[in-house]
Design a protein around this motif. Structure first.
Motif, PDB file in Angstrom:
ATOM      1  N   MET A  68       0.848  -1.202   0.000  1.00 22.58           N
ATOM      2  CA  MET A  68       0.000   0.000   0.000  1.00 22.58           C
ATOM      3  C   MET A  68       0.877   1.243   0.000  1.00 22.58           C
ATOM      4  O   MET A  68       1.849   1.341   0.744  1.00 22.58           O
ATOM      5  N   ALA A  69       0.528   2.206  -0.841  1.00 20.83           N
ATOM      6  CA  ALA A  69       1.308   3.440  -0.913  1.00 20.83           C
ATOM      7  C   ALA A  69       1.184   4.214   0.387  1.00 20.83           C
ATOM      8  O   ALA A  69       0.147   4.210   1.047  1.00 20.83           O
ATOM      9  N   GLU A  70       2.266   4.874   0.767  1.00 19.36           N
ATOM     10  CA  GLU A  70       2.263   5.661   1.991  1.00 19.36           C
ATOM     11  C   GLU A  70       1.543   6.990   1.761  1.00 19.36           C
ATOM     12  O   GLU A  70       1.687   7.624   0.717  1.00 19.36           O
ATOM     13  N   ALA A  71       0.758   7.399   2.714  1.00 19.35           N
ATOM     14  CA  ALA A  71       0.104   8.704   2.638  1.00 19.35           C
ATOM     15  C   ALA A  71       1.133   9.792   2.898  1.00 19.35           C
ATOM     16  O   ALA A  71       2.192   9.564   3.462  1.00 19.35           O
ATOM     17  N   SER A  72       0.779  11.007   2.473  1.00 19.15           N
ATOM     18  CA  SER A  72       1.669  12.148   2.672  1.00 19.15           C
ATOM     19  C   SER A  72       1.930  12.357   4.152  1.00 19.15           C
ATOM     20  O   SER A  72       1.031  12.288   4.972  1.00 19.15           O
ATOM     21  N   SER A  73       3.179  12.601   4.530  1.00 17.33           N
ATOM     22  CA  SER A  73       3.511  12.746   5.951  1.00 17.33           C
ATOM     23  C   SER A  73       4.266  14.039   6.250  1.00 17.33           C
ATOM     24  O   SER A  73       4.751  14.221   7.349  1.00 17.33           O
ATOM     25  N   ASP A  74       4.378  14.940   5.248  1.00 21.53           N
ATOM     26  CA  ASP A  74       5.091  16.197   5.474  1.00 21.53           C
ATOM     27  C   ASP A  74       4.145  17.194   6.157  1.00 21.53           C
ATOM     28  O   ASP A  74       3.754  18.203   5.604  1.00 21.53           O
ATOM     29  N   PHE A  75       3.794  16.898   7.377  1.00 16.65           N
ATOM     30  CA  PHE A  75       2.769  17.658   8.090  1.00 16.65           C
ATOM     31  C   PHE A  75       3.241  17.847   9.519  1.00 16.65           C
ATOM     32  O   PHE A  75       3.419  16.881  10.260  1.00 16.65           O
ATOM     33  N   ASP A  76       3.460  19.069   9.902  1.00 20.71           N
ATOM     34  CA  ASP A  76       3.904  19.380  11.253  1.00 20.71           C
ATOM     35  C   ASP A  76       2.728  19.966  12.024  1.00 20.71           C
ATOM     36  O   ASP A  76       2.377  21.140  11.858  1.00 20.71           O
ATOM     37  N   PRO A  77       2.072  19.162  12.871  1.00 21.32           N
ATOM     38  CA  PRO A  77       0.893  19.657  13.590  1.00 21.32           C
ATOM     39  C   PRO A  77       1.179  20.881  14.440  1.00 21.32           C
ATOM     40  O   PRO A  77       0.343  21.781  14.543  1.00 21.32           O
ATOM     41  N   LEU A  78       2.356  20.934  15.074  1.00 26.54           N
ATOM     42  CA  LEU A  78       2.662  22.081  15.929  1.00 26.54           C
ATOM     43  C   LEU A  78       2.752  23.363  15.114  1.00 26.54           C
ATOM     44  O   LEU A  78       2.405  24.446  15.585  1.00 26.54           O
ATOM     45  N   GLU A  79       3.191  23.235  13.878  1.00 23.77           N
ATOM     46  CA  GLU A  79       3.248  24.409  13.000  1.00 23.77           C
ATOM     47  C   GLU A  79       1.857  24.767  12.493  1.00 23.77           C
ATOM     48  O   GLU A  79       1.502  25.939  12.367  1.00 23.77           O
ATOM     49  N   LYS A  80       1.021  23.753  12.235  1.00 29.38           N
ATOM     50  CA  LYS A  80      -0.287  23.973  11.621  1.00 29.38           C
ATOM     51  C   LYS A  80      -1.353  24.432  12.609  1.00 29.38           C
ATOM     52  O   LYS A  80      -2.421  24.869  12.201  1.00 29.38           O
ATOM     53  N   ILE A  81      -1.095  24.334  13.918  1.00 29.78           N
ATOM     54  CA  ILE A  81      -2.142  24.671  14.882  1.00 29.78           C
ATOM     55  C   ILE A  81      -2.455  26.162  14.876  1.00 29.78           C
ATOM     56  O   ILE A  81      -3.538  26.582  15.254  1.00 29.78           O
ATOM     57  N   HIS A  82      -1.549  26.973  14.435  1.00 28.32           N
ATOM     58  CA  HIS A  82      -1.779  28.410  14.384  1.00 28.32           C
ATOM     59  C   HIS A  82      -2.457  28.775  13.064  1.00 28.32           C
ATOM     60  O   HIS A  82      -2.099  28.277  12.012  1.00 28.32           O
ATOM     61  N   GLY A  83      -3.442  29.650  13.116  1.00 29.38           N
ATOM     62  CA  GLY A  83      -4.084  30.112  11.894  1.00 29.38           C
ATOM     63  C   GLY A  83      -5.590  30.036  11.962  1.00 29.38           C
ATOM     64  O   GLY A  83      -6.186  29.567  12.941  1.00 29.38           O
ATOM     65  N   ASP A  84      -6.219  30.498  10.902  1.00 31.01           N
ATOM     66  CA  ASP A  84      -7.669  30.531  10.784  1.00 31.01           C
ATOM     67  C   ASP A  84      -8.186  29.110  10.551  1.00 31.01           C
ATOM     68  O   ASP A  84      -7.742  28.441   9.610  1.00 31.01           O
ATOM     69  N   PRO A  85      -9.134  28.635  11.366  1.00 28.36           N
ATOM     70  CA  PRO A  85      -9.669  27.281  11.145  1.00 28.36           C
ATOM     71  C   PRO A  85     -10.292  27.099   9.767  1.00 28.36           C
ATOM     72  O   PRO A  85     -10.361  25.979   9.261  1.00 28.36           O
ATOM     73  N   LEU A  86     -10.749  28.205   9.162  1.00 31.06           N
ATOM     74  CA  LEU A  86     -11.436  28.131   7.873  1.00 31.06           C
ATOM     75  C   LEU A  86     -10.525  28.453   6.693  1.00 31.06           C
ATOM     76  O   LEU A  86     -10.986  28.554   5.562  1.00 31.06           O
ATOM     77  N   GLU A  87      -9.234  28.612   6.934  1.00 31.45           N
ATOM     78  CA  GLU A  87      -8.301  28.971   5.861  1.00 31.45           C
ATOM     79  C   GLU A  87      -8.269  27.905   4.777  1.00 31.45           C
ATOM     80  O   GLU A  87      -8.073  26.719   5.052  1.00 31.45           O
ATOM     81  N   VAL A  88      -8.459  28.328   3.526  1.00 27.02           N
ATOM     82  CA  VAL A  88      -8.457  27.392   2.397  1.00 27.02           C
ATOM     83  C   VAL A  88      -7.014  27.128   1.978  1.00 27.02           C
ATOM     84  O   VAL A  88      -6.259  28.058   1.716  1.00 27.02           O
ATOM     85  N   PRO A  89      -6.630  25.852   1.896  1.00 23.68           N
ATOM     86  CA  PRO A  89      -5.230  25.538   1.573  1.00 23.68           C
ATOM     87  C   PRO A  89      -4.943  25.632   0.083  1.00 23.68           C
ATOM     88  O   PRO A  89      -5.864  25.650  -0.745  1.00 23.68           O
ATOM     89  N   HIS A  90      -3.670  25.690  -0.266  1.00 25.33           N
ATOM     90  CA  HIS A  90      -3.266  25.543  -1.665  1.00 25.33           C
ATOM     91  C   HIS A  90      -3.450  24.091  -2.069  1.00 25.33           C
ATOM     92  O   HIS A  90      -3.152  23.179  -1.301  1.00 25.33           O
ATOM     93  N   LEU A  91      -3.939  23.871  -3.279  1.00 15.61           N
ATOM     94  CA  LEU A  91      -4.248  22.514  -3.718  1.00 15.61           C
ATOM     95  C   LEU A  91      -2.979  21.691  -3.911  1.00 15.61           C
ATOM     96  O   LEU A  91      -1.981  22.168  -4.447  1.00 15.61           O
TER      97      LEU A  91
END
Length: 513
Positions: free
Chosen positions: A1-24
């Motif tokens: 099974m292919a690995e899902a994307s893991s370049d995600f730092d939760p501590l960095e992502k916790i700051h910001g608008d909850p409704l912010e639309v991400p870049h695709l």
């Protein structure tokens, strides 16, 4: 099974608008898939053990059966005009940036096959109407992305046509199961309910030992013999609660809260070993047959024990199934006392006693908690409590305000009917989907971070077993204490003053000083 994307730092992502639309990021989560169900997981549910050779024809045939049995599904597949109202409403899209997690794009995985086989335009001019054949590649997309939807229905709140994405996800999963592509997590759990009686596979002896242990803990705390009865015939109330309440914190503390409330109310009640599970994962896989089979265990237990009332514990989708479907699946419940709602939520039970002045609380017992409340999706958008519109939002909050001095709501666009999912619902609460679960939790974590910063909130209460389990798991990734999620009735348990208890005597003595 292919690995899902893991370049995600939760501590960095916790700051910001909850409704912010991400870049695709196209294909970011294409490799995210739950483990497949083995033949022994499929068989008890009536599904093939592996992908059937004629999967294409059987899948199309099953889709036809679903369309014939559900007028709503056909309307949902026909009525989307690609207006864009739902595109940025999904927590998984906001967290993963994968465009196929836009609700409209996820729906279209099924809609394009529907158009190819069930509409005249799709049969004659497929490219003009976005119709496509069901290929193995499309089937794999179904398995991946229909398991990146928690069926939370937030997108449906914003859809001008009222399209229920959850129903489309459930149809997709139903078709996958019917051709032998089930998900291990949900299907294994349903099988445990059939063989043992609950999701955890907790046998009767272990359940009894757990309840006795909780009785001893309550007596040590209060000085009173508060009982958690099991299989008591002739009891007034059958409590049907998620099996998580027998297993771990903060769930067990909530169960102790129920027991204290029942004790103070002076009602007789019981738990059933036959129906020691409120959750109904048949909903998650879109299988009416399995939903009904699980629900019938509750009816059977109620009849066997001769109870007069049904009360459900803190579980989000269990309450949705109970509130919206139980009478259809397992009714009529004309053998119960008509003076009471069928069924009743434990929060409704406690709230009614509050309104009658029959419960006493020492709110200072919860002064270490600065609380907010997470509206669980299936309670918020698919059920109700009380006899007024919005009761499912008001009642839990009124209970929390009655038992603690420090309560603060999160931003209005992230709660009540617009609440964000915890990120682990809909049958996705499994370790191989942890990357997805962390990302899906991001909007709620951002909303929580706002009240942490503004009001010093220390804990978040919830009334859903899946939400509590998910938050306990993802909080540390976002720099929060895993014990910062609590049960509503855990807070009730902390503050309630039982008649004749040690706490009542202490309170009386403090008033005389």
């Amino acid at each position: 099974m292919a690995e899902a994307s893991s370049d995600f730092d939760p501590l960095e992502k916790i700051h910001g608008d909850p409704l912010e639309v991400p870049h695709l990021t196209c294909g970011a989560m294409a490799g995210s898939k739950p483990f497949g169900a083995a033949p022994n997981h499929q068989a008890p549910l009536g599904f093939p053990g592996e992908l059937v050779p004629d999967w294409h024809d059987k899948a199309i045939s099953r889709l036809g059966e679903l369309l014939d049995s559900s007028r709503a599904l056909r309307v949902y597949l026909d009525s989307c005009v690609k207006c864009g109202a739902c595109t940025d409403k999904c927590h998984y899209f906001l967290g993963t940036s994968d465009p196929k997690n836009m609700p409209v794009a996820r729906q279209d995985l099924l809609r394009k096959v529907y158009r190819r086989h069930f509409t005249l335009a799709g049969k004659l001019f497929p490219k003009l109407v976005g119709a496509e054949d069901l290929t193995k590649e499309v089937l794999d997309d179904w398995y991946s992305y229909f398991h990146q939807c928690s069926e939370c229905r937030r997108c449906s709140v914003f859809c001008p046509y009222g399209i229920d994405t959850a129903e489309i996800t459930m149809a997709g999963r139903d078709i996958l199961d019917s051709i032998g592509m089930g998900a291990k997590y949900s299907n294994e759990i349903i099988g445990k309910v059939y063989t043992v009686g609950n999701n955890l596979g907790l046998p009767a002896k272990a359940l009894k030992a757990t309840l006795v242990g909780l009785e001893e803990e309550i007596e040590e705390e209060t000085g009173l013999p508060v009982k958690l009865p099991l299989d008591v015939k002739g009891a007034d109330i059958l409590l049907v609660t998620p099996s998580a309440d027998f297993f771990a914190s903060p769930h067990m503390e909530g169960l102790m809260g129920y027991a204290k409330v029942f004790h103070e109310a002076g009602v007789s009640w019981t738990i059933s070993t036959h129906a020691s599970e409120a959750a109904n994962f048949g909903l998650f896989i879109g299988s009416n047959e399995n939903m009904q089979k699980v629900a019938m265990r509750i009816r059977d237990a109620a009849l066997e024990l001769g109870v007069k009332r049904l009360v459900f514990g803190e579980c989000g989708h269990a309450w949705r199934v109970a509130y919206s479907y139980l009478n259809t699946l397992a009714g009529p419940f004309d053998f119960l006392d008509p003076k009471y709602p069928v069924p009743q939520h434990i929060c409704e039970f406690t709230y009614d006693l509050l309104q009658q002045g029959k419960l006493k609380f020492d709110k200072s017992k919860n002064d270490e908690y600065r609380l907010t409340f997470h509206d669980s999706c299936n309670v918020a958008r698919a059920s109700r409590m009380g006899d007024w519109e919005g009761g499912q939002f008001d009642i839990p909050r009124d209970i929390l305000r009655a038992v603690c001095n420090h309560y603060f709501d999160m931003a209005p666009e992230t709660i009540r009917d617009q609440t964000f999912c915890c990120g682990g619902g809909g049958g996705l609460l499994t370790d191989e989907l942890m990357d997805l679960r962390k990302k899906g939790a991001m909007p709620r974590m951002r909303a929580l971070k706002e009240v942490v910063d503004e009001h010093g909130v220390t804990h978040m209460a919830a009334i859903c077993a899946i939400c509590k389990t998910q938050f306990s798991k993802v909080f540390p990734y976002y720099g929060l204490d895993r014990e910062a999620v609590v049960s509503v009735h855990q807070m009730v348990s902390n503050a309630i003053i039982l008649t004749g208890s040690v706490q009542e005597k202490e309170l009386e003595e403090s008033h005389h000083e």
